[in-house]
Design an enzyme around this catalytic site. Structure first.
Site, PDB file in Angstrom:
ATOM      1  N   ASP A  38       0.870  -1.184   0.000  1.00  0.00           N
ATOM      2  CA  ASP A  38       0.000   0.000   0.000  1.00  0.00           C
ATOM      3  C   ASP A  38       0.903   1.229   0.000  1.00  0.00           C
ATOM      4  O   ASP A  38       2.129   1.105   0.168  1.00  0.00           O
ATOM      5  CB  ASP A  38      -0.901  -0.006   1.264  1.00  0.00           C
ATOM      6  CG  ASP A  38      -2.187   0.798   1.090  1.00  0.00           C
ATOM      7  OD1 ASP A  38      -2.089   2.021   0.934  1.00  0.00           O
ATOM      8  OD2 ASP A  38      -3.276   0.206   1.096  1.00  0.00           O
ATOM      9  N   ASP A  61       3.397   1.806  -4.678  1.00  0.00           N
ATOM     10  CA  ASP A  61       2.427   2.661  -5.362  1.00  0.00           C
ATOM     11  C   ASP A  61       2.042   1.972  -6.675  1.00  0.00           C
ATOM     12  O   ASP A  61       2.866   1.843  -7.579  1.00  0.00           O
ATOM     13  CB  ASP A  61       3.067   4.031  -5.629  1.00  0.00           C
ATOM     14  CG  ASP A  61       2.104   4.993  -6.323  1.00  0.00           C
ATOM     15  OD1 ASP A  61       1.080   4.538  -6.868  1.00  0.00           O
ATOM     16  OD2 ASP A  61       2.392   6.202  -6.314  1.00  0.00           O
ATOM     17  N   VAL A  62       0.790   1.551  -6.779  1.00  0.00           N
ATOM     18  CA  VAL A  62       0.381   0.743  -7.951  1.00  0.00           C
ATOM     19  C   VAL A  62       0.385   1.531  -9.253  1.00  0.00           C
ATOM     20  O   VAL A  62       0.241   0.945 -10.326  1.00  0.00           O
ATOM     21  CB  VAL A  62      -1.008   0.083  -7.750  1.00  0.00           C
ATOM     22  CG1 VAL A  62      -1.012  -0.859  -6.568  1.00  0.00           C
ATOM     23  CG2 VAL A  62      -2.122   1.120  -7.646  1.00  0.00           C
ATOM     24  N   TYR A 154     -15.200   6.632 -11.859  1.00  0.00           N
ATOM     25  CA  TYR A 154     -15.169   5.393 -11.067  1.00  0.00           C
ATOM     26  C   TYR A 154     -15.881   4.271 -11.836  1.00  0.00           C
ATOM     27  O   TYR A 154     -15.352   3.168 -11.976  1.00  0.00           O
ATOM     28  CB  TYR A 154     -15.818   5.637  -9.698  1.00  0.00           C
ATOM     29  CG  TYR A 154     -15.624   4.506  -8.725  1.00  0.00           C
ATOM     30  CD1 TYR A 154     -14.462   4.402  -7.972  1.00  0.00           C
ATOM     31  CD2 TYR A 154     -16.601   3.528  -8.553  1.00  0.00           C
ATOM     32  CE1 TYR A 154     -14.272   3.351  -7.087  1.00  0.00           C
ATOM     33  CE2 TYR A 154     -16.425   2.482  -7.673  1.00  0.00           C
ATOM     34  CZ  TYR A 154     -15.254   2.399  -6.931  1.00  0.00           C
ATOM     35  OH  TYR A 154     -15.075   1.355  -6.057  1.00  0.00           O
ATOM     36  N   LYS A 158     -14.147   0.851 -13.302  1.00  0.00           N
ATOM     37  CA  LYS A 158     -14.541  -0.471 -12.806  1.00  0.00           C
ATOM     38  C   LYS A 158     -15.169  -1.335 -13.906  1.00  0.00           C
ATOM     39  O   LYS A 158     -15.033  -2.562 -13.904  1.00  0.00           O
ATOM     40  CB  LYS A 158     -15.480  -0.330 -11.610  1.00  0.00           C
ATOM     41  CG  LYS A 158     -14.821   0.302 -10.386  1.00  0.00           C
ATOM     42  CD  LYS A 158     -13.660  -0.530  -9.885  1.00  0.00           C
ATOM     43  CE  LYS A 158     -13.056   0.016  -8.610  1.00  0.00           C
ATOM     44  NZ  LYS A 158     -11.937  -0.820  -8.122  1.00  0.00           N
ATOM     45  N   THR A 191     -16.186   0.611   4.481  1.00  0.00           N
ATOM     46  CA  THR A 191     -14.739   0.857   4.603  1.00  0.00           C
ATOM     47  C   THR A 191     -14.570   2.375   4.513  1.00  0.00           C
ATOM     48  O   THR A 191     -15.539   3.086   4.170  1.00  0.00           O
ATOM     49  CB  THR A 191     -13.984   0.216   3.424  1.00  0.00           C
ATOM     50  OG1 THR A 191     -14.368   0.920   2.227  1.00  0.00           O
ATOM     51  CG2 THR A 191     -14.296  -1.263   3.259  1.00  0.00           C
TER      52      THR A 191
HETATM   53  P1  NAP Z   1     -10.023   1.661   1.286  1.00  0.00           P
HETATM   54  O1  NAP Z   1     -10.395   1.181   2.637  1.00  0.00           O
HETATM   55  O2  NAP Z   1      -9.896   3.130   1.032  1.00  0.00           O
HETATM   56  O3  NAP Z   1      -8.638   0.930   0.871  1.00  0.00           O
HETATM   57  C1  NAP Z   1      -7.989   1.226  -0.338  1.00  0.00           C
HETATM   58  C2  NAP Z   1      -6.512   1.283  -0.060  1.00  0.00           C
HETATM   59  O4  NAP Z   1      -5.827   1.546  -1.321  1.00  0.00           O
HETATM   60  C3  NAP Z   1      -6.126   2.433   0.887  1.00  0.00           C
HETATM   61  O5  NAP Z   1      -5.243   1.975   1.895  1.00  0.00           O
HETATM   62  C4  NAP Z   1      -5.439   3.406  -0.052  1.00  0.00           C
HETATM   63  O6  NAP Z   1      -4.487   4.228   0.589  1.00  0.00           O
HETATM   64  C5  NAP Z   1      -4.787   2.467  -1.040  1.00  0.00           C
HETATM   65  N1  NAP Z   1      -4.288   3.166  -2.219  1.00  0.00           N
HETATM   66  C6  NAP Z   1      -4.770   4.302  -2.805  1.00  0.00           C
HETATM   67  N2  NAP Z   1      -3.987   4.665  -3.834  1.00  0.00           N
HETATM   68  C7  NAP Z   1      -2.992   3.748  -3.918  1.00  0.00           C
HETATM   69  C8  NAP Z   1      -1.859   3.582  -4.764  1.00  0.00           C
HETATM   70  N3  NAP Z   1      -1.577   4.467  -5.746  1.00  0.00           N
HETATM   71  N4  NAP Z   1      -1.044   2.512  -4.579  1.00  0.00           N
HETATM   72  C9  NAP Z   1      -1.288   1.637  -3.576  1.00  0.00           C
HETATM   73  N5  NAP Z   1      -2.331   1.750  -2.730  1.00  0.00           N
HETATM   74  C10 NAP Z   1      -3.172   2.790  -2.888  1.00  0.00           C
HETATM   75  O7  NAP Z   1     -11.035   1.121   0.188  1.00  0.00           O
HETATM   76  P2  NAP Z   1     -11.852  -0.257   0.057  1.00  0.00           P
HETATM   77  O8  NAP Z   1     -13.273   0.087   0.195  1.00  0.00           O
HETATM   78  O9  NAP Z   1     -11.251  -1.323   0.873  1.00  0.00           O
HETATM   79  O10 NAP Z   1     -11.610  -0.534  -1.484  1.00  0.00           O
HETATM   80  C11 NAP Z   1     -10.840  -1.631  -1.967  1.00  0.00           C
HETATM   81  C12 NAP Z   1     -11.241  -1.874  -3.416  1.00  0.00           C
HETATM   82  O11 NAP Z   1     -12.613  -2.241  -3.448  1.00  0.00           O
HETATM   83  C13 NAP Z   1     -11.085  -0.653  -4.314  1.00  0.00           C
HETATM   84  O12 NAP Z   1     -10.632  -1.055  -5.576  1.00  0.00           O
HETATM   85  C14 NAP Z   1     -12.512  -0.140  -4.405  1.00  0.00           C
HETATM   86  O13 NAP Z   1     -12.724   0.615  -5.572  1.00  0.00           O
HETATM   87  C15 NAP Z   1     -13.297  -1.432  -4.403  1.00  0.00           C
HETATM   88  N6  NAP Z   1     -14.703  -1.333  -4.006  1.00  0.00           N
HETATM   89  C16 NAP Z   1     -15.043  -0.772  -2.808  1.00  0.00           C
HETATM   90  C17 NAP Z   1     -16.388  -0.679  -2.479  1.00  0.00           C
HETATM   91  C18 NAP Z   1     -16.837  -0.065  -1.183  1.00  0.00           C
HETATM   92  O14 NAP Z   1     -18.036   0.244  -1.053  1.00  0.00           O
HETATM   93  N7  NAP Z   1     -15.983   0.125  -0.206  1.00  0.00           N
HETATM   94  C19 NAP Z   1     -17.367  -1.164  -3.343  1.00  0.00           C
HETATM   95  C20 NAP Z   1     -16.977  -1.733  -4.548  1.00  0.00           C
HETATM   96  C21 NAP Z   1     -15.626  -1.817  -4.868  1.00  0.00           C
HETATM   97  P3  NAP Z   1      -4.963   5.721   1.052  1.00  0.00           P
HETATM   98  O15 NAP Z   1      -6.022   5.509   2.094  1.00  0.00           O
HETATM   99  O16 NAP Z   1      -3.706   6.327   1.558  1.00  0.00           O
HETATM  100  O17 NAP Z   1      -5.526   6.371  -0.192  1.00  0.00           O
END
Ligand code: NAP
Length: 253
Positions: A38, A61-62, A154, A158, A191
């Site tokens: 991360d 960093d991805v 977004y 996706k 989250t």
């Molecule tokens: P989250 O809790 O915000 O976790 C995402 C993590 O990715 C954070 O630690 C973030 O760091 C990190 N990140 C951001 N930019 C990055 C980069 N350039 N390189 C490496 N890491 C990076 O979000 P989540 O809800 O678990 O989401 C995980 C995945 O599920 C994402 O792809 C999201 O789009 C998808 N998703 C989420 C939901 C939902 O409702 N939560 C629904 C559908 C899909 P920072 O916090 O420092 O930015």
């Protein structure tokens, strides 16, 4: 621990928080060795502390090709092989509608959600071939299946991740790589990212979104982590190119 991932090695991006964190913890509980990555180092330390020593963490960093190379090289050095990649890092951006979104926001979001996933799959495939096969797991969204006025870039990212996934699955199958590639489409998950939607939409509109989940609640990260474990394991050996919808019935109605 039931050992569903015993002898397997994995890399999970976005593992400092939310779905990535819970997926890494569940995979470690099932016996995998997991490299968690991360840009949030403090969050990574928190995740690692919950993994009973079954892995290590790495700043990654991805959006950066070099950073991908270093992460995969480190996973190979520590584990000797890489069989599972979970592309979980993802972001949203403000003003994400066709009238207001600026190019910088579009580019930043695409760099993480789409380009990062592409680079990860491309680089992991080379390692997985050496390991005799593997499982690529990309996190899409119900917003990769449906449009939304407030999630323009977004949804675009996706939806693209979903079809990137299918295209990779077909390629790997045709080439006989023994590498499966699947997408997961979660509904709204509690989250930091999922809950940030409440801030931008306001309580009333957000509640309307929650009510669309026919099970009567938002998801939790563990709901998605269970699917990650399944796709990572040999139980899903006949599953590739699929979009696994984990949305509490959000898209059913
Ligand atoms: P989250 O809790 O915000 O976790 C995402 C993590 O990715 C954070 O630690 C973030 O760091 C990190 N990140 C951001 N930019 C990055 C980069 N350039 N390189 C490496 N890491 C990076 O979000 P989540 O809800 O678990 O989401 C995980 C995945 O599920 C994402 O792809 C999201 O789009 C998808 N998703 C989420 C939901 C939902 O409702 N939560 C629904 C559908 C899909 P920072 O916090 O420092 O930015």
């Amino acid at each position: 621990m039931t050992g569903r991932l015993r002898h397997k090695t994995a890399l999970v991006t976005g593992a400092a928080s939310g779905i990535g964190r819970q997926s890494a913890i569940r995979m470690a509980e099932e016996g995998a060795l997991v490299c968690i990555t991360d840009i949030d180092d403090e969050g990574l330390a928190g995740t690692l502390a919950l993994m009973a020593g079954r892995g290590f963490s790495l700043h990654h960093d991805v959006t950066q090709e070099e950073s991908w190379r270093a992460a995969i090289a480190m996973a190979l050095e520590r584990f000797g092989k890489l069989q599972i990649l979970v592309n979980c890092a993802g972001i949203g951006v403000r003003n994400d509608n066709i009238a207001a979104l600026e190019e910088e926001g579009w580019d930043r979001l695409m760099a993480v959600n789409l380009h990062g996933t592409f680079m990860g799959c491309q680089q992991a495939i080379a390692c997985m071939r050496q390991a005799g096969g593997g499982s690529l797991i990309n996190i899409s969204s119900v917003l990769g299946l449906r449009g939304s006025a407030d999630a323009l870039s977004y949804c675009a990212s996706k939806g693209a991740v979903r079809l990137l996934t299918k295209s990779i699955a077909v390629h790997c199958g045709r080439q006989g790589y023994n590498i499966r590639c699947n997408a997961i489409c979660p509904g709204y998950i509690a989250t930091p990212l999922g809950l940030s939607v409440r801030e931008s939409l306001g309580d009333e509109e957000f509640q309307r979104l929650v009510d669309k989940h026919v099970v009567g609640r938002m998801g939790v990260a563990d709901d998605v982590a269970g699917m990650v474990v399944y796709l990572a394991s040999d139980e899903s050996s006949f599953v590739t190119g699929a979009e696994m919808v984990v949305d509490g019935g959000y898209t059913a109605g």
